[in-house]
Motif scaffolding. Structure first.
Motif, PDB file in Angstrom:
ATOM      1  N   PRO A 211       0.809  -1.212   0.000  1.00 45.91           N
ATOM      2  CA  PRO A 211       0.000   0.000   0.000  1.00 45.91           C
ATOM      3  C   PRO A 211       0.847   1.268   0.000  1.00 45.91           C
ATOM      4  O   PRO A 211       2.057   1.242   0.173  1.00 45.91           O
ATOM      5  CB  PRO A 211      -0.799  -0.114   1.297  1.00 45.91           C
ATOM      6  N   THR A 212       0.145   2.381  -0.197  1.00 46.68           N
ATOM      7  CA  THR A 212       0.753   3.696  -0.113  1.00 46.68           C
ATOM      8  C   THR A 212       0.013   4.474   0.975  1.00 46.68           C
ATOM      9  O   THR A 212      -0.740   3.899   1.757  1.00 46.68           O
ATOM     10  CB  THR A 212       0.697   4.399  -1.482  1.00 46.68           C
ATOM     11  N   THR A 213       0.251   5.778   1.067  1.00 45.09           N
ATOM     12  CA  THR A 213      -0.483   6.622   2.010  1.00 45.09           C
ATOM     13  C   THR A 213      -0.962   7.882   1.299  1.00 45.09           C
ATOM     14  O   THR A 213      -0.403   8.287   0.275  1.00 45.09           O
ATOM     15  CB  THR A 213       0.373   7.049   3.210  1.00 45.09           C
ATOM     16  N   ILE A 214      -1.966   8.499   1.859  1.00 45.78           N
ATOM     17  CA  ILE A 214      -2.458   9.757   1.298  1.00 45.78           C
ATOM     18  C   ILE A 214      -1.355  10.809   1.301  1.00 45.78           C
ATOM     19  O   ILE A 214      -1.156  11.535   0.322  1.00 45.78           O
ATOM     20  CB  ILE A 214      -3.694  10.258   2.066  1.00 45.78           C
ATOM     21  N   GLY A 215      -0.591  10.890   2.386  1.00 53.59           N
ATOM     22  CA  GLY A 215       0.469  11.878   2.464  1.00 53.59           C
ATOM     23  C   GLY A 215       1.533  11.691   1.406  1.00 53.59           C
ATOM     24  O   GLY A 215       2.001  12.668   0.793  1.00 53.59           O
ATOM     25  N   LEU A 216       1.922  10.449   1.169  1.00 56.96           N
ATOM     26  CA  LEU A 216       2.928  10.167   0.148  1.00 56.96           C
ATOM     27  C   LEU A 216       2.406  10.516  -1.233  1.00 56.96           C
ATOM     28  O   LEU A 216       3.142  11.066  -2.065  1.00 56.96           O
ATOM     29  CB  LEU A 216       3.341   8.695   0.212  1.00 56.96           C
ATOM     30  N   GLU A 217       1.144  10.211  -1.498  1.00 56.73           N
ATOM     31  CA  GLU A 217       0.574  10.546  -2.803  1.00 56.73           C
ATOM     32  C   GLU A 217       0.472  12.060  -2.990  1.00 56.73           C
ATOM     33  O   GLU A 217       0.747  12.578  -4.073  1.00 56.73           O
ATOM     34  CB  GLU A 217      -0.799   9.885  -2.974  1.00 56.73           C
TER      35      GLU A 217
END
Length: 256
Positions: A211-217
C-alpha cells in the motif's frame, strides 16, 4: 487503532486481491472479487472465512469471481447502488455518505465517479485505511472511461482530504509505469525522483509497491498536485484552473 489484519496478493495479470479481517469479531471481507483461486488460497492460508465482498465498481476484473465466492462462502455482497444492475449477486447497495458496520468497524462510502460513473471507495476511519480500487493509484489515477476529467479531479481531491497517514490499497500494480510518466510532468520533484528509484528496486525484487499513504501521494502523485507551480510551468499552464491542469495530465498519461 482498530485491530484489523489486511492480506494483499496478486490476482489476474496485474490486479491486487485484498482481504480485510476484523480480529475482534473474526469477520472477513474481500475488496472486490478479481479472481476466485487466489482469493480462496489467501483465505485458506490465513485461516479465515469470507463474510462479505465490497465491490467498488462493475468492471469484470473486479466482479468476475463474485458468483463463485458467494456460492462457496455465502458471502454478502455490497456494491454501488448506481451500478447494481451490472454487479452479479449484489445483496446490499451503498451510496455516497453511507456508513455501515463491518464487524466492530465502521465503513464510510465515498463516491468517486470518473473511472466509472458509480465507482465507490471504502474508508475505515478507525483503522485509518482506504480501499481506493481504480480511482487512486500509487503515483496515478484510473483511466476515465465513463465520467469526466472534472468528476475525477473532484473525486481525487475528496480522497486527498483524508488524513495524511491514511493507508491506501489500490486495485492494480501500475506503479512503475505511473512513476515513469510522473517524472515527465513533475521533473523537479525530489521526493518523486527518490520514490521512483525505490519503486524500481521493489519491482526488480519482485515485491509489491502497495500500500501507499495519502500523504505520500500528495507529495509525489501529479494527479493530486495540479496546483503545484512547477507542474503548471512544465505544462505551460501557469494560469489554468486546477481542473484543466488535471485534465491535461490525464490526457498526456493516456497517450504516454
Amino acid at each position: 487503532m482498530a485491530e484489523i489484519k489486511i492480506e494483499q496478493f496478486p490476482c489476474r495479470q496485474d490486479n491486487f486481491g485484498v482481504l480485510v479481517h476484523d480480529a475482534k469479531t473474526g469477520v472477513t471481507a474481500s475488496i472486490d472479487a478479481p479472481e476466485e483461486a487466489p482469493i480462496v488460497e489467501a483465505l485458506e492460508r490465513m485461516g479465515w472465512g469470507l463474510n462479505h465482498i465490497f465491490i467498488t465498481h462493475h468492471h469484470l476484473d473486479h466482479v468476475e469471481a463474485v458468483p463463485a465466492l458467494k456460492e462457496r462462502y455465502g458471502a454478502n455482497v455490497f456494491g454501488p447502488a448506481s451500478e447494481a444492475a451490472k454487479i452479479p449477486g449484489i445483496d446490499e447497495t451503498v451510496s455516497d455518505g453511507d456508513r455501515f458496520q463491518f464487524g466492530s468497524l465502521a465503513v464510510d462510502v465515498i463516491e468517486t465517479p470518473g473511472h466509472t460513473l458509480g465507482h465507490v471507495c471504502y474508508y475505515m476511519p478507525e483503522a485509518g485505511v482506504l480501499f481506493a480500487a481504480d480511482t487512486l493509484f500509487a503515483l496515478g489515477c484510473g483511466r476515465i472511461f465513463e465520467g469526466t476529467p472534472e468528476q475525477m479531479h473532484t473525486a481525487l481531491q475528496r480522497l486527498a482530504a483524508l488524513p495524511d497517514e491514511t493507508i491506501v490499497y489500490c486495485g492494480h500494480e501500475y506503479t512503475a509505469a505511473n512513476a515513469a510518466f510522473a517524472v515527465t510532468v513533475d521533473p523537479k520533484n525530489a521526493a518523486l525522483a527518490s520514490r521512483a528509484e525505490e519503486i524500481a528496486r521493489l519491482r526488480n525484487a519482485g515485491m509489491a509497491t502497495l500500500p501507499t499513504t495519502i500523504g505520500l501521494e500528495k507529495a509525489t502523485n501529479p494527479f493530486l498536485r495540479p496546483s503545484d507551480p512547477d507542474i503548471r510551468a512544465q505544462l505551460a499552464m501557469t494560469d489554468a484552473s486546477d481542473a484543466d491542469v488535471f485534465a491535461e495530465i490525464r490526457r498526456r498519461k493516456d497517450s504516454f
